[in-house]
Design a protein around this motif. Structure first.
Motif, PDB file in Angstrom:
ATOM      1  N   TYR A 185       0.886  -1.184   0.043  1.00  0.00           N
ATOM      2  CA  TYR A 185       0.015  -0.089   0.095  1.00  0.00           C
ATOM      3  C   TYR A 185       0.953   1.262   0.086  1.00  0.00           C
ATOM      4  CZ  TYR A 185      -4.032  -2.988   1.211  1.00  0.00           C
ATOM      5  OH  TYR A 185      -5.083  -4.006   1.249  1.00  0.00           O
ATOM      6  N   ASN A 186       2.034   1.085   0.814  1.00  0.00           N
ATOM      7  CA  ASN A 186       2.703   2.303   0.770  1.00  0.00           C
ATOM      8  C   ASN A 186       3.480   2.772  -0.612  1.00  0.00           C
ATOM      9  OD1 ASN A 186       2.436   2.743   3.433  1.00  0.00           O
ATOM     10  ND2 ASN A 186       4.383   1.310   3.976  1.00  0.00           N
ATOM     11  N   GLU A 187       3.664   1.424  -1.156  1.00  0.00           N
ATOM     12  CA  GLU A 187       4.540   1.860  -2.896  1.00  0.00           C
ATOM     13  C   GLU A 187       3.344   2.353  -3.456  1.00  0.00           C
ATOM     14  OE1 GLU A 187       7.398   1.336  -3.780  1.00  0.00           O
ATOM     15  OE2 GLU A 187       8.112   0.799  -1.844  1.00  0.00           O
ATOM     16  N   ILE A 188       2.056   1.988  -3.517  1.00  0.00           N
ATOM     17  CA  ILE A 188       0.990   2.542  -4.172  1.00  0.00           C
ATOM     18  C   ILE A 188       0.793   4.089  -3.923  1.00  0.00           C
ATOM     19  CG2 ILE A 188      -1.358   2.513  -4.946  1.00  0.00           C
ATOM     20  CD1 ILE A 188      -1.394  -0.540  -3.835  1.00  0.00           C
ATOM     21  N   ILE A 189       0.693   4.392  -2.831  1.00  0.00           N
ATOM     22  CA  ILE A 189       0.657   5.695  -2.128  1.00  0.00           C
ATOM     23  C   ILE A 189       1.951   6.549  -2.879  1.00  0.00           C
ATOM     24  CG2 ILE A 189       0.784   7.019  -0.175  1.00  0.00           C
ATOM     25  CD1 ILE A 189      -0.893   5.128   1.051  1.00  0.00           C
ATOM     26  N   LYS A 190       2.895   6.012  -2.906  1.00  0.00           N
ATOM     27  CA  LYS A 190       4.212   6.852  -3.501  1.00  0.00           C
ATOM     28  C   LYS A 190       3.861   7.245  -4.885  1.00  0.00           C
ATOM     29  CE  LYS A 190       7.983   4.650  -0.663  1.00  0.00           C
ATOM     30  NZ  LYS A 190       9.025   3.867  -0.773  1.00  0.00           N
ATOM     31  N   LEU A 191       3.260   6.354  -5.571  1.00  0.00           N
ATOM     32  CA  LEU A 191       2.906   6.607  -6.844  1.00  0.00           C
ATOM     33  C   LEU A 191       1.664   7.548  -7.247  1.00  0.00           C
ATOM     34  CD1 LEU A 191       3.137   3.063  -8.220  1.00  0.00           C
ATOM     35  CD2 LEU A 191       4.711   4.829  -8.693  1.00  0.00           C
ATOM     36  N   ASN A 192       0.722   7.440  -6.058  1.00  0.00           N
ATOM     37  CA  ASN A 192      -0.410   8.348  -6.067  1.00  0.00           C
ATOM     38  C   ASN A 192      -0.738   8.700  -4.843  1.00  0.00           C
ATOM     39  OD1 ASN A 192      -2.739   9.987  -6.387  1.00  0.00           O
ATOM     40  ND2 ASN A 192      -3.714   7.943  -7.594  1.00  0.00           N
ATOM     41  N   THR A 193      -0.197   9.914  -4.403  1.00  0.00           N
ATOM     42  CA  THR A 193      -0.529  10.469  -2.992  1.00  0.00           C
ATOM     43  C   THR A 193      -2.132  10.818  -2.488  1.00  0.00           C
ATOM     44  OG1 THR A 193      -0.116  12.662  -3.664  1.00  0.00           O
ATOM     45  CG2 THR A 193       1.647  11.224  -2.681  1.00  0.00           C
ATOM     46  N   TYR A 197      -8.562   5.459  -1.728  1.00  0.00           N
ATOM     47  CA  TYR A 197      -9.208   3.577  -1.726  1.00  0.00           C
ATOM     48  C   TYR A 197      -8.050   3.184  -1.101  1.00  0.00           C
ATOM     49  CZ  TYR A 197     -11.734  -0.673  -2.148  1.00  0.00           C
ATOM     50  OH  TYR A 197     -12.130  -1.748  -1.847  1.00  0.00           O
ATOM     51  N   THR A 198      -6.673   3.455  -1.477  1.00  0.00           N
ATOM     52  CA  THR A 198      -5.617   2.594  -0.773  1.00  0.00           C
ATOM     53  C   THR A 198      -5.546   3.007   0.566  1.00  0.00           C
ATOM     54  OG1 THR A 198      -4.670   2.603  -2.976  1.00  0.00           O
ATOM     55  CG2 THR A 198      -3.223   2.362  -1.102  1.00  0.00           C
ATOM     56  N   TYR A 199      -5.555   4.484   0.980  1.00  0.00           N
ATOM     57  CA  TYR A 199      -5.440   4.690   2.370  1.00  0.00           C
ATOM     58  C   TYR A 199      -6.411   4.063   3.193  1.00  0.00           C
ATOM     59  CZ  TYR A 199      -2.542   8.824   1.347  1.00  0.00           C
ATOM     60  OH  TYR A 199      -1.293   9.696   0.851  1.00  0.00           O
ATOM     61  N   ILE A 200      -7.580   4.032   2.550  1.00  0.00           N
ATOM     62  CA  ILE A 200      -8.655   3.275   3.558  1.00  0.00           C
ATOM     63  C   ILE A 200      -8.299   1.750   3.553  1.00  0.00           C
ATOM     64  CG2 ILE A 200     -11.093   2.382   3.534  1.00  0.00           C
ATOM     65  CD1 ILE A 200     -11.760   4.838   2.245  1.00  0.00           C
ATOM     66  N   SER A 201      -7.726   1.063   2.556  1.00  0.00           N
ATOM     67  CA  SER A 201      -7.313  -0.177   2.738  1.00  0.00           C
ATOM     68  C   SER A 201      -6.319  -0.471   3.698  1.00  0.00           C
ATOM     69  CB  SER A 201      -6.956  -0.641   1.286  1.00  0.00           C
ATOM     70  OG  SER A 201      -7.901  -0.670   0.284  1.00  0.00           O
ATOM     71  N   ARG A 202      -5.363   0.414   3.858  1.00  0.00           N
ATOM     72  CA  ARG A 202      -4.127   0.401   4.625  1.00  0.00           C
ATOM     73  C   ARG A 202      -4.677   0.635   6.194  1.00  0.00           C
ATOM     74  NH1 ARG A 202       0.936   4.752   4.017  1.00  0.00           N
ATOM     75  NH2 ARG A 202      -0.550   6.118   4.932  1.00  0.00           N
ATOM     76  N   GLY A 203      -5.693   1.595   6.151  1.00  0.00           N
ATOM     77  CA  GLY A 203      -6.298   1.691   7.484  1.00  0.00           C
ATOM     78  C   GLY A 203      -6.687   0.606   8.048  1.00  0.00           C
ATOM     79  N   TYR A 204      -7.702  -0.257   7.230  1.00  0.00           N
ATOM     80  CA  TYR A 204      -8.005  -1.418   7.659  1.00  0.00           C
ATOM     81  C   TYR A 204      -6.839  -2.431   8.070  1.00  0.00           C
ATOM     82  CZ  TYR A 204     -12.808  -0.224   6.695  1.00  0.00           C
ATOM     83  OH  TYR A 204     -14.042   0.417   6.854  1.00  0.00           O
ATOM     84  N   THR A 205      -5.779  -2.601   7.374  1.00  0.00           N
ATOM     85  CA  THR A 205      -4.773  -3.457   7.609  1.00  0.00           C
ATOM     86  C   THR A 205      -4.116  -3.007   8.766  1.00  0.00           C
ATOM     87  OG1 THR A 205      -4.666  -3.913   5.002  1.00  0.00           O
ATOM     88  CG2 THR A 205      -2.865  -4.747   6.563  1.00  0.00           C
ATOM     89  N   ARG A 206      -3.844  -1.703   9.078  1.00  0.00           N
ATOM     90  CA  ARG A 206      -3.083  -1.312  10.276  1.00  0.00           C
ATOM     91  C   ARG A 206      -4.016  -1.569  11.688  1.00  0.00           C
ATOM     92  NH1 ARG A 206      -1.091   4.794   8.604  1.00  0.00           N
ATOM     93  NH2 ARG A 206       1.144   4.177   8.119  1.00  0.00           N
TER      94      ARG A 206
END
Length: 237
Positions: A185-193, A197-206
């Motif tokens: 998810y961090n790699e995706i966020i680097k490509l598109n800050t 949807y990725t922030y939400i997915s990362r939040g659930y994983t956190r």
């Protein structure tokens, strides 16, 4: 009539006809009548629009079965034809692709995967073939094999990789490798800050790692970007 007289008339009629509760036999009888008239009306409407609707429905049912059976036979013939072609030329990629599609139509996922194993062997640098094989491995719950394909795709391709990272993160979540999923998810966020949807997915994983402050931070950032994103409020809640 003026309103006051109409009101008194209607109120009197209601009070005369009102019953707090009818006998159960009466209620059942009225319910039967209602159902019969309702269904009768529907049947009558069909009969009026299409007088031969019963025959058409029967024929449609028969034709559907015949179409399915013919489709199954066509796919089986395609498998036989491509298998014969592969005996002549075991390196015919198109034949493997056609046989895999036919097997997929018959829900033979193992057979379809076996064909894509051969395709990847013959075209090891083809991204699309590896993505297709990863999809088949996912259907068969071969998650480790699926991750191997994603690893190789990321090695071969340095562009348009957000989708691959996301797919791999989903599989890592299934394998309970939450740290690995967050790294993707961090790699995706680097490509598109601003990929909410990725922030939400990362939040659930956190959250699964009990990193509640991190999950709230992801939710807050999404809300900052888009205050109408309901899923971010659910995550933060």
């Amino acid at each position: 009539m003026p309103f006051s007289k109409r009101y008194a008339l209607v109120k009197g009629l209601i009070q005369q006809q009102y019953e707090s509760r009818s006998k159960w036999k009466t209620r059942v009888f009225l319910l039967v009548i209602y159902c019969v008239t309702l269904l009768g009306g529907m049947v009558g409407t069909l009969q009026a629009i299409t007088p031969s609707w019963v025959r058409l429905l029967t024929n449609y049912s028969k034709n559907s079965q015949q179409i399915l059976e013919q489709s199954r036979k066509n796919r089986q013939q395609q498998i036989e034809f491509t298998t014969a072609a592969l005996r002549t030329n075991p390196n015919d990629v198109n034949a493997y692709i056609k046989r895999s599609r036919a097997r997929l139509g018959l829900y033979d996922y193992k057979g379809a995967l076996a064909d894509y194993d051969q395709i990847v062997r013959l075209k090891p640098h083809d991204i699309e073939s590896r993505m297709t094989r990863a999809n088949f491995r996912n259907r068969l719950k071969d998650y480790k094999g699926e991750i191997q394909d994603y690893n190789e795709i990321l090695r071969l391709n340095s562009k348009n990789v957000s989708g691959v990272y996301y797919q791999r993160a989903q599989v890592l979540n299934l394998l309970e490798d939450y740290k690995g999923a967050i790294a993707d998810y961090n790699e995706i966020i680097k490509l598109n800050t601003k990929d909410t949807y990725t922030y939400i997915s990362r939040g659930y994983t956190r959250q699964k790692l009990q990193d509640y402050k991190g999950a709230i931070a992801d939710a807050n950032y999404v809300i900052q970007l888009n205050p109408k994103e309901a899923e971010a409020y659910i995550l933060r809640n």
